[in-house]
Design a protein around this motif. Structure first.
Motif, PDB file in Angstrom:
ATOM      1  N   PHE A  86     -31.835   3.315   6.199  1.00  0.00           N
ATOM      2  CA  PHE A  86     -33.276   3.193   5.892  1.00  0.00           C
ATOM      3  C   PHE A  86     -34.142   4.148   7.018  1.00  0.00           C
ATOM      4  N   ALA A  87     -33.618   4.220   8.113  1.00  0.00           N
ATOM      5  CA  ALA A  87     -34.140   5.011   9.017  1.00  0.00           C
ATOM      6  C   ALA A  87     -33.843   6.284   9.475  1.00  0.00           C
ATOM      7  N   LYS A  88     -32.689   6.661   8.786  1.00  0.00           N
ATOM      8  CA  LYS A  88     -32.220   8.278   8.934  1.00  0.00           C
ATOM      9  C   LYS A  88     -33.078   9.132   8.703  1.00  0.00           C
ATOM     10  N   THR A  89     -33.931   8.852   7.765  1.00  0.00           N
ATOM     11  CA  THR A  89     -34.932  10.044   7.185  1.00  0.00           C
ATOM     12  C   THR A  89     -36.225   9.949   7.786  1.00  0.00           C
ATOM     13  N   GLY A  90     -36.427   9.056   8.810  1.00  0.00           N
ATOM     14  CA  GLY A  90     -37.688   9.138   9.716  1.00  0.00           C
ATOM     15  C   GLY A  90     -38.224   7.748   9.122  1.00  0.00           C
ATOM     16  N   PRO A  91     -39.678   7.556   9.986  1.00  0.00           N
ATOM     17  CA  PRO A  91     -40.467   6.229   9.993  1.00  0.00           C
ATOM     18  C   PRO A  91     -41.059   5.931   8.794  1.00  0.00           C
ATOM     19  N   LYS A  92     -41.633   7.132   8.214  1.00  0.00           N
ATOM     20  CA  LYS A  92     -42.251   6.985   7.013  1.00  0.00           C
ATOM     21  C   LYS A  92     -41.301   6.310   5.742  1.00  0.00           C
ATOM     22  N   PHE A  93     -40.023   6.951   5.728  1.00  0.00           N
ATOM     23  CA  PHE A  93     -39.388   6.473   4.638  1.00  0.00           C
ATOM     24  C   PHE A  93     -38.785   4.796   5.060  1.00  0.00           C
ATOM     25  N   ALA A  94     -38.451   4.653   6.280  1.00  0.00           N
ATOM     26  CA  ALA A  94     -38.250   3.257   6.733  1.00  0.00           C
ATOM     27  C   ALA A  94     -39.315   2.354   6.487  1.00  0.00           C
ATOM     28  N   ILE A  95     -40.565   2.634   6.582  1.00  0.00           N
ATOM     29  CA  ILE A  95     -41.696   1.760   6.016  1.00  0.00           C
ATOM     30  C   ILE A  95     -41.832   1.660   4.671  1.00  0.00           C
ATOM     31  N   ALA A  96     -41.649   2.519   3.955  1.00  0.00           N
ATOM     32  CA  ALA A  96     -41.681   2.584   2.587  1.00  0.00           C
ATOM     33  C   ALA A  96     -40.486   1.670   1.924  1.00  0.00           C
ATOM     34  N   ALA A  97     -39.329   1.836   2.451  1.00  0.00           N
ATOM     35  CA  ALA A  97     -38.430   0.708   2.274  1.00  0.00           C
ATOM     36  C   ALA A  97     -38.497  -0.612   2.528  1.00  0.00           C
ATOM     37  N   PHE A  98     -39.114  -0.746   3.692  1.00  0.00           N
ATOM     38  CA  PHE A  98     -39.547  -2.121   4.127  1.00  0.00           C
ATOM     39  C   PHE A  98     -40.725  -2.661   3.030  1.00  0.00           C
ATOM     40  N   ALA A  99     -41.521  -1.792   2.600  1.00  0.00           N
ATOM     41  CA  ALA A  99     -42.633  -2.246   1.554  1.00  0.00           C
ATOM     42  C   ALA A  99     -41.843  -2.612   0.225  1.00  0.00           C
ATOM     43  N   ILE A 100     -41.155  -1.746  -0.039  1.00  0.00           N
ATOM     44  CA  ILE A 100     -40.254  -1.938  -1.454  1.00  0.00           C
ATOM     45  C   ILE A 100     -39.724  -3.084  -1.346  1.00  0.00           C
ATOM     46  N   MET A 101     -38.642  -3.456  -0.325  1.00  0.00           N
ATOM     47  CA  MET A 101     -37.877  -4.645  -0.102  1.00  0.00           C
ATOM     48  C   MET A 101     -38.967  -5.787  -0.128  1.00  0.00           C
ATOM     49  N   LEU A 102     -40.059  -5.847   0.268  1.00  0.00           N
ATOM     50  CA  LEU A 102     -40.995  -7.150   0.265  1.00  0.00           C
ATOM     51  C   LEU A 102     -41.275  -7.168  -0.919  1.00  0.00           C
ATOM     52  N   ALA A 103     -41.806  -6.273  -1.947  1.00  0.00           N
ATOM     53  CA  ALA A 103     -42.021  -6.247  -3.190  1.00  0.00           C
ATOM     54  C   ALA A 103     -41.023  -7.005  -4.158  1.00  0.00           C
ATOM     55  N   VAL A 104     -39.628  -6.373  -4.028  1.00  0.00           N
ATOM     56  CA  VAL A 104     -38.446  -6.790  -4.519  1.00  0.00           C
ATOM     57  C   VAL A 104     -38.186  -8.223  -4.164  1.00  0.00           C
ATOM     58  N   ASN A 105     -38.245  -8.653  -2.898  1.00  0.00           N
ATOM     59  CA  ASN A 105     -38.137  -9.900  -2.530  1.00  0.00           C
ATOM     60  C   ASN A 105     -38.858 -10.804  -3.318  1.00  0.00           C
ATOM     61  N   TRP A 106     -40.169 -10.740  -3.428  1.00  0.00           N
ATOM     62  CA  TRP A 106     -41.209 -11.446  -4.044  1.00  0.00           C
ATOM     63  C   TRP A 106     -40.992 -11.318  -5.611  1.00  0.00           C
ATOM     64  N   ILE A 107     -40.702 -10.387  -6.079  1.00  0.00           N
ATOM     65  CA  ILE A 107     -40.243 -10.377  -7.606  1.00  0.00           C
ATOM     66  C   ILE A 107     -39.364 -11.180  -7.913  1.00  0.00           C
ATOM     67  N   ILE A 108     -38.126 -11.295  -7.155  1.00  0.00           N
ATOM     68  CA  ILE A 108     -36.973 -12.084  -7.487  1.00  0.00           C
ATOM     69  C   ILE A 108     -37.301 -13.612  -7.224  1.00  0.00           C
ATOM     70  N   ALA A 109     -38.336 -13.685  -6.202  1.00  0.00           N
ATOM     71  CA  ALA A 109     -38.909 -15.218  -6.038  1.00  0.00           C
ATOM     72  C   ALA A 109     -39.547 -15.552  -7.212  1.00  0.00           C
ATOM     73  N   LEU A 110     -40.168 -14.796  -7.750  1.00  0.00           N
ATOM     74  CA  LEU A 110     -41.008 -15.025  -8.891  1.00  0.00           C
ATOM     75  C   LEU A 110     -40.095 -15.323 -10.094  1.00  0.00           C
ATOM     76  N   LEU A 111     -39.248 -14.498 -10.219  1.00  0.00           N
ATOM     77  CA  LEU A 111     -38.137 -14.785 -11.382  1.00  0.00           C
ATOM     78  C   LEU A 111     -37.332 -15.919 -11.321  1.00  0.00           C
ATOM     79  N   LEU A 112     -37.134 -16.460 -10.120  1.00  0.00           N
ATOM     80  CA  LEU A 112     -36.426 -17.589  -9.914  1.00  0.00           C
ATOM     81  C   LEU A 112     -37.335 -18.796 -10.143  1.00  0.00           C
ATOM     82  N   ARG A 113     -38.642 -18.600 -10.186  1.00  0.00           N
ATOM     83  CA  ARG A 113     -39.668 -19.641 -10.546  1.00  0.00           C
ATOM     84  C   ARG A 113     -39.503 -20.027 -11.975  1.00  0.00           C
TER      85      ARG A 113
END
Length: 125
Positions: A86-113
């Motif tokens: 996630f960090a090999k292409t720089g901090p901007k990509f790493a931050i974007a990957a973190f934001a995407i992971m947060l969103a995906v994690n929450w979507i999974i939690a909502l689906l399991l609901r």
């Protein structure tokens, strides 16, 4: 655990090979334990509630793991320590990957609901 399962199945498996990500102890930590955790949550957990607010708690382990991951990169450097790339292409990509992971994690939690919401009708709530 569901996020671990999905990351390995849809990201690490295709990029690194399923034989690698499911070999040895990774077979249990990336496949067996996540599946058993999801099955337990959906079918055997005796609490009948799982609110929208509860789904936000699923973000806490991801944030904690991300802080550990970023700390490791700052202390030891990216080379050899960026396990997911996630960090090999720089901090901007790493931050974007973190934001995407947060969103995906929450979507999974909502689906399991959804299955839990149906079950709560049988619990008298």
């Amino acid at each position: 655990m569901a996020l671990t399962f999905c990351v390995v199945l849809f990201f690490l498996g295709p990029t690194r090979g399923y034989d690698v990500v499911y070999s040895g102890a990774n077979f249990f930590s990336h496949l067996v334990i996540p599946i058993l955790s999801i099955v337990d949550f959906l079918f055997f957990d005796r609490s009948c509630t799982y609110t929208l607010g509860d789904s936000l708690y699923t973000l806490i382990p991801l944030v904690a793991y991300s802080l550990f991951y970023m700390g490791n990169l700052f202390i030891n450097g990216v080379d050899g320590n960026d396990w997911y790339g996630f960090a090999k292409t720089g901090p901007k990509f790493a931050i974007a990957a973190f934001a995407i992971m947060l969103a995906v994690n929450w979507i999974i939690a909502l689906l399991l609901r959804f299955p839990r919401m149906k079950r709560s009708a049988y619990c008298g709530t």
